[in-house]
Design a protein around this motif. Structure first.
Motif, PDB file in Angstrom:
ATOM      1  N   GLY A   1       0.851  -1.188   0.000  1.00  0.00           N
ATOM      2  CA  GLY A   1       0.000   0.000   0.000  1.00  0.00           C
ATOM      3  C   GLY A   1       0.883   1.232   0.000  1.00  0.00           C
ATOM      4  O   GLY A   1       1.878   1.278   0.727  1.00  0.00           O
ATOM      5  N   THR A   2       0.561   2.209  -0.831  1.00  0.00           N
ATOM      6  CA  THR A   2       1.333   3.458  -0.848  1.00  0.00           C
ATOM      7  C   THR A   2       0.438   4.611  -1.274  1.00  0.00           C
ATOM      8  O   THR A   2      -0.351   4.464  -2.212  1.00  0.00           O
ATOM      9  N   GLY A   3       0.555   5.720  -0.583  1.00  0.00           N
ATOM     10  CA  GLY A   3      -0.279   6.864  -0.928  1.00  0.00           C
ATOM     11  C   GLY A   3       0.294   7.647  -2.087  1.00  0.00           C
ATOM     12  O   GLY A   3      -0.410   8.028  -3.015  1.00  0.00           O
ATOM     13  N   MET A   4       1.598   7.884  -2.050  1.00  0.00           N
ATOM     14  CA  MET A   4       2.247   8.733  -3.053  1.00  0.00           C
ATOM     15  C   MET A   4       3.174   7.958  -3.982  1.00  0.00           C
ATOM     16  O   MET A   4       3.745   8.552  -4.907  1.00  0.00           O
ATOM     17  N   GLY A   5       3.356   6.679  -3.738  1.00  0.00           N
ATOM     18  CA  GLY A   5       4.211   5.867  -4.610  1.00  0.00           C
ATOM     19  C   GLY A   5       5.617   6.415  -4.654  1.00  0.00           C
ATOM     20  O   GLY A   5       6.132   6.939  -3.669  1.00  0.00           O
ATOM     21  N   CYS A   6       6.243   6.305  -5.827  1.00  0.00           N
ATOM     22  CA  CYS A   6       7.626   6.770  -5.958  1.00  0.00           C
ATOM     23  C   CYS A   6       7.605   8.226  -6.413  1.00  0.00           C
ATOM     24  O   CYS A   6       7.898   8.532  -7.577  1.00  0.00           O
ATOM     25  N   ILE A   7       7.258   9.092  -5.494  1.00  0.00           N
ATOM     26  CA  ILE A   7       7.056  10.506  -5.827  1.00  0.00           C
ATOM     27  C   ILE A   7       8.369  11.191  -6.229  1.00  0.00           C
ATOM     28  O   ILE A   7       8.367  12.109  -7.047  1.00  0.00           O
ATOM     29  N   GLU A   8       9.491  10.714  -5.681  1.00  0.00           N
ATOM     30  CA  GLU A   8      10.796  11.299  -6.026  1.00  0.00           C
ATOM     31  C   GLU A   8      11.042  11.218  -7.534  1.00  0.00           C
ATOM     32  O   GLU A   8      11.381  12.201  -8.189  1.00  0.00           O
ATOM     33  N   ASP A   9      10.881  10.009  -8.080  1.00  0.00           N
ATOM     34  CA  ASP A   9      11.125   9.814  -9.513  1.00  0.00           C
ATOM     35  C   ASP A   9      10.026  10.448 -10.359  1.00  0.00           C
ATOM     36  O   ASP A   9      10.277  10.868 -11.484  1.00  0.00           O
ATOM     37  N   THR A  10       8.810  10.506  -9.813  1.00  0.00           N
ATOM     38  CA  THR A  10       7.723  11.180 -10.534  1.00  0.00           C
ATOM     39  C   THR A  10       8.062  12.659 -10.690  1.00  0.00           C
ATOM     40  O   THR A  10       7.926  13.234 -11.782  1.00  0.00           O
ATOM     41  N   GLU A  11       8.519  13.258  -9.594  1.00  0.00           N
ATOM     42  CA  GLU A  11       8.890  14.686  -9.651  1.00  0.00           C
ATOM     43  C   GLU A  11      10.043  14.904 -10.638  1.00  0.00           C
ATOM     44  O   GLU A  11      10.038  15.847 -11.421  1.00  0.00           O
ATOM     45  N   LYS A  12      11.026  13.993 -10.578  1.00  0.00           N
ATOM     46  CA  LYS A  12      12.190  14.120 -11.454  1.00  0.00           C
ATOM     47  C   LYS A  12      11.754  14.043 -12.923  1.00  0.00           C
ATOM     48  O   LYS A  12      12.155  14.861 -13.753  1.00  0.00           O
ATOM     49  N   PHE A  13      10.909  13.071 -13.220  1.00  0.00           N
ATOM     50  CA  PHE A  13      10.467  12.866 -14.601  1.00  0.00           C
ATOM     51  C   PHE A  13       9.648  14.060 -15.099  1.00  0.00           C
ATOM     52  O   PHE A  13       9.866  14.563 -16.205  1.00  0.00           O
TER      53      PHE A  13
END
Lengths: 85, 339
Positions: B83-95
């Motif tokens: 379960g994850t609310g924001m998932g891999c937000i670091e890489d999402t922001e980077k992309f």
């Protein structure tokens, strides 16, 4: 040419997150793929984008990549010859 | 229906909860707008070659999952549910930032591949070479509860014997600052730092000695205070439990205006010790998995660390714990545990 090789090593370490390597660990003739730095096909895509973005070189033939990405020395020679940026 | 037990629990959090045999013995005072987790030495759990493309959530998730399996003496789970609310937000922001700064050109594959929410579950499976059922739930503050509910159903219906289930979220670098700004515009906002973490559990349908049972759980997206009380009454009734039988109530208080829901729930359990934990873990969508980790440790050790205590009613034995969490008056969840 020495400067370009240094720059390439820094970029590869940073962009491919090679945390365990420093510039001094990479010899100019070390193989980038396989037994050398151990890069893989996703890294190859990252390098192709880097060539286009930073040096204005577009690789259209994947077979060409196999030769160009052999080592830092080969890659630097190729960039010095073809660079548009 | 089969019963569900928790075999092991592991947490990486803002506190020292991973590399220790103690249980919240040394508390790190967390303050400020955001607080990173206390990262373990990932090299003990993830090969360097594999970790170089992993973002924080993936590293935390893979490491916590690996230790949870180790503690349960399990090599291969029958399912991996995350379960994850924001998932891999670091890489999402980077992309997304790359798309803007490079005018939609020169996009590299790594941040894109790693930006999807199911990256954590996928990397755990890849590391284990596990081809079993693998699912990721993304449902804000019910993300972890949805994963746990799925695990519970799989075990109850005998579709597996041992399930690896966990909640994981990472801070990221940008979006969290805007969320913080919104929270800080008046005094009714969240009063604990935003944080991150990963808590993983092996749940099983086979009871071991001194097993902790996941008796039941219930989730509800929206509820008024009155409806919440009705739901709570119904939940206890369904499980044939009187309020006085709850030894400990663990509430997800974060100091915002919606804590009135916890006051409302708390009024049911006058004799129970009430605990809170988000002043130690920080707030994030899957912070309730830290609460479940704490509940598991309390039942196992029969010990309540003082920093967790919100309202103390001394109890000689701790046999039954109820966890209640909500976020902004939404995404309510009850989890009932028994020793």
């Amino acid at each position: 040419m020495t400067e370009l090789k240094q720059e390439l090593k820094e970029k590869i370490i940073e962009q491919l997150n090679l945390e365990e390597f420093t510039v001094a660990d990479i010899a100019d003739d070390d193989a980038l793929f396989g037994d050398g730095l151990g890069l893989d096909s996703i890294d190859a895509l990252e390098l192709i984008v880097m060539l286009d973005k930073d040096y204005g070189i577009q690789l259209t033939d994947p077979k060409e990549g196999q030769e160009i990405f052999k080592s830092i020395a080969v890659l630097a020679d190729y960039i010095a010859d073809k660079r548009a940026k | 229906m089969k019963k569900v037990f928790i075999d092991s629990a592991v947490s990486i959090s803002a506190q020292n909860t991973f590399d220790t045999y103690g249980f919240l013995e040394e508390i790190k005072d967390i303050s400020g707008k955001t607080v990173s987790a206390n990262y373990p030495n990932y090299r003990d759990y993830i090969a360097l070659a594999a970790s170089r493309r992993m973002a924080t959530a993936v590293k935390m998730g893979v490491t916590a999952a690996s230790k949870a399996l180790e503690k349960a003496n399990l090599k291969q789970p029958d399912a991996i549910i995350t379960g994850t609310g924001m998932g891999c937000i670091e890489d999402t922001e980077k992309f997304l930032n790359n798309i803007i700064s490079n005018e939609e050109a020169f996009l590299t594959p790594t941040p894109f591949i790693q930006s999807t929410h199911n990256t954590v579950g996928a990397q755990i499976a890849l590391g284990l070479n596990c081809k079993a059922y693998n699912n990721t739930y993304v449902h804000a503050a019910l993300s972890f509860e949805s994963a746990l509910l799925d695990a519970q159903l799989l075990l109850q219906q005998d579709e597996g014997k041992h399930v690896l289930v966990g909640g994981v979220d990472e801070l990221g670098k940008e979006i969290i600052n805007y969320v913080r700004l919104m929270e800080d515009r008046d005094s009714s906002g969240i009063q604990v730092p935003f944080s991150e973490g990963a808590s993983f559990f092996v749940v099983s349908s086979e009871a071991k000695e001194a097993a902790i049972q996941l008796v039941d759980m219930e989730v509800c997206s929206t509820a008024s205070e009155e409806k919440l009380q009705e739901n709570l009454k119904g939940f206890l009734l369904r499980n044939k439990i009187e309020p006085f039988q709850i030894d400990v109530l663990i509430a997800g208080r974060n100091g915002d205006a919606f804590d009135v829901y916890y006051d409302s729930a708390s009024s049911f359990f006058e004799n129970a010790t009430e605990l809170h934990y988000k002043h130690l873990s920080g707030e994030f969508y899957t912070a309730s998995s830290f609460g479940l980790w704490a509940a598991y440790e309390i039942l196992n050790r029969q010990e309540i660390p003082k920093p967790l205590i919100y309202k103390d009613e001394s109890t000689s034995e701790i046999n039954t714990i109820l966890l209640y969490n909500q976020f902004k008056g939404r995404d309510h969840s009850f989890i009932l545990l028994k020793r």
